[in-house]
Design a protein around this motif. Structure first.
Motif, mmCIF file in Angstrom:
data_model
loop_
_atom_site.group_PDB
_atom_site.id
_atom_site.type_symbol
_atom_site.label_atom_id
_atom_site.label_comp_id
_atom_site.label_asym_id
_atom_site.label_seq_id
_atom_site.Cartn_x
_atom_site.Cartn_y
_atom_site.Cartn_z
ATOM 1 N N HIS A 82 -27.744 92.537 3.655
ATOM 2 C CA HIS A 82 -27.753 93.840 4.323
ATOM 3 C C HIS A 82 -28.178 94.934 3.337
ATOM 4 N N GLU A 83 -29.204 95.723 3.680
ATOM 5 C CA GLU A 83 -29.661 96.806 2.817
ATOM 6 C C GLU A 83 -28.918 98.097 3.135
ATOM 7 N N GLU A 84 -28.465 98.781 2.085
ATOM 8 C CA GLU A 84 -27.765 100.062 2.245
ATOM 9 C C GLU A 84 -28.393 101.089 1.320
ATOM 10 N N LEU A 85 -28.703 102.257 1.866
ATOM 11 C CA LEU A 85 -29.244 103.366 1.085
ATOM 12 C C LEU A 85 -28.281 104.545 1.194
ATOM 13 N N GLY A 89 -21.537 114.381 -3.757
ATOM 14 C CA GLY A 89 -21.369 113.246 -2.869
ATOM 15 C C GLY A 89 -22.517 113.105 -1.896
ATOM 16 N N GLY A 90 -22.271 112.275 -0.905
ATOM 17 C CA GLY A 90 -23.306 111.869 0.035
ATOM 18 C C GLY A 90 -23.789 112.967 0.956
ATOM 19 N N MET A 91 -25.110 112.918 1.211
ATOM 20 C CA MET A 91 -25.739 113.849 2.146
ATOM 21 C C MET A 91 -25.442 113.433 3.576
ATOM 22 N N ASP A 92 -25.201 114.429 4.410
ATOM 23 C CA ASP A 92 -25.121 114.190 5.844
ATOM 24 C C ASP A 92 -26.540 114.146 6.395
ATOM 25 N N VAL A 136 -33.373 113.090 -10.942
ATOM 26 C CA VAL A 136 -32.985 112.128 -9.917
ATOM 27 C C VAL A 136 -32.699 110.799 -10.602
ATOM 28 N N ASP A 137 -31.600 110.188 -10.225
ATOM 29 C CA ASP A 137 -31.224 108.893 -10.772
ATOM 30 C C ASP A 137 -31.162 107.895 -9.633
ATOM 31 N N SER A 138 -31.623 106.696 -9.886
ATOM 32 C CA SER A 138 -31.641 105.652 -8.879
ATOM 33 C C SER A 138 -30.879 104.442 -9.410
ATOM 34 N N ILE A 139 -29.928 103.964 -8.638
ATOM 35 C CA ILE A 139 -29.173 102.776 -9.033
ATOM 36 C C ILE A 139 -29.266 101.728 -7.930
ATOM 37 N N ARG A 140 -29.083 100.493 -8.325
ATOM 38 C CA ARG A 140 -29.108 99.400 -7.352
ATOM 39 C C ARG A 140 -28.121 98.334 -7.788
ATOM 40 N N ARG A 141 -27.387 97.820 -6.831
ATOM 41 C CA ARG A 141 -26.443 96.740 -7.121
ATOM 42 C C ARG A 141 -26.169 95.975 -5.827
ATOM 43 N N HIS A 151 -28.589 100.613 -2.660
ATOM 44 C CA HIS A 151 -29.486 101.465 -3.432
ATOM 45 C C HIS A 151 -28.961 102.891 -3.324
ATOM 46 N N GLY A 152 -28.599 103.474 -4.465
ATOM 47 C CA GLY A 152 -28.112 104.849 -4.499
ATOM 48 C C GLY A 152 -29.133 105.763 -5.146
ATOM 49 N N LEU A 153 -29.460 106.840 -4.464
ATOM 50 C CA LEU A 153 -30.355 107.851 -4.982
ATOM 51 C C LEU A 153 -29.520 109.094 -5.244
ATOM 52 N N ARG A 154 -29.429 109.512 -6.515
ATOM 53 C CA ARG A 154 -28.524 110.591 -6.910
ATOM 54 C C ARG A 154 -29.322 111.774 -7.457
ATOM 55 N N ILE A 155 -29.259 112.871 -6.732
ATOM 56 C CA ILE A 155 -29.963 114.100 -7.088
ATOM 57 C C ILE A 155 -28.993 114.948 -7.902
ATOM 58 N N VAL A 156 -29.410 115.333 -9.112
ATOM 59 C CA VAL A 156 -28.498 116.004 -10.037
ATOM 60 C C VAL A 156 -28.993 117.421 -10.329
ATOM 61 N N TYR A 157 -28.131 118.392 -10.024
ATOM 62 C CA TYR A 157 -28.414 119.801 -10.269
ATOM 63 C C TYR A 157 -27.542 120.335 -11.394
ATOM 64 N N GLU A 158 -28.048 121.308 -12.127
ATOM 65 C CA GLU A 158 -27.182 122.156 -12.940
ATOM 66 C C GLU A 158 -26.697 123.241 -11.994
ATOM 67 N N ALA A 159 -25.410 123.537 -12.023
ATOM 68 C CA ALA A 159 -24.869 124.542 -11.116
ATOM 69 C C ALA A 159 -23.904 125.447 -11.861
ATOM 70 N N GLU A 160 -23.787 126.663 -11.371
ATOM 71 C CA GLU A 160 -22.826 127.594 -11.946
ATOM 72 C C GLU A 160 -21.767 127.936 -10.907
#
Length: 152
Positions: A2-5, A38-41, A70-75, A88-97
């Motif tokens: 089963h594929e999960e994104l 966390g996860g996008m709706d 952007v970081d991409s992981i798979r397991r 497959h996790g796609l992680r968008i990383v921002y600097e935030a204040e």
């Protein structure tokens, strides 16, 4: 199989030599520090995701100021009924204040604590790999935004 994104957005908040982290509670009850986010709706913009998730997990209003990368992981992992998931996790990383709000802990969510940690002590915390990815992106700011290249 089963594929999960899963697409998610996270905040690297550093202020006065301190990094804001949230403590994630895994399904098995173990706890490790992570970046707020966390996860996008469905239909949600990643910018809005990181703002919403940071507030939910820390109590703070944040403003993303820079897209770090952007970081991409798979397991793979076992699922119910003997099946296997290809995650497959796609992680968008921002600097935030931080722009407002007050530090508080999330209740009934995926995290149970939020806290500021001295930058020099973060690597000694029990943490998920995403924290190191975020720190590397924040420190190195690779032009192509690739977290995989940031560690080299």
């Amino acid at each position: 199989m089963h594929e999960e994104l899963r697409v998610a957005a996270y905040a690297v908040c550093v202020r006065d030599g301190m990094m804001l982290l949230a403590r994630w509670v895994a399904g098995d009850g173990s706890k490790r520090w992570t970046l707020p986010g966390g996860g996008m709706d469905h239909g949600e913009d990643p910018y809005d995701t990181v703002v919403r998730e940071a507030e939910e997990e820390t109590g703070y209003a944040v403003r993303p100021v820079t897209l770090l990368g952007v970081d991409s992981i798979r397991r793979t992992y076992p699922r119910r009924l003997g099946t296997t998931a290809d995650f497959h996790g796609l992680r968008i990383v921002y600097e935030a204040e931080v722009t407002g709000g007050e530090l508080r802990h999330e209740t009934n969510g995926s995290t149970d604590l939020a806290a500021w940690h001295p930058l020099e002590s973060v690597t000694g915390l029990d943490r998920v790999g995403l924290v190191d990815v975020g720190l590397t992106l924040w420190r190195r700011r690779p032009a192509d935004g690739r977290a995989a290249d940031a560690g080299s």
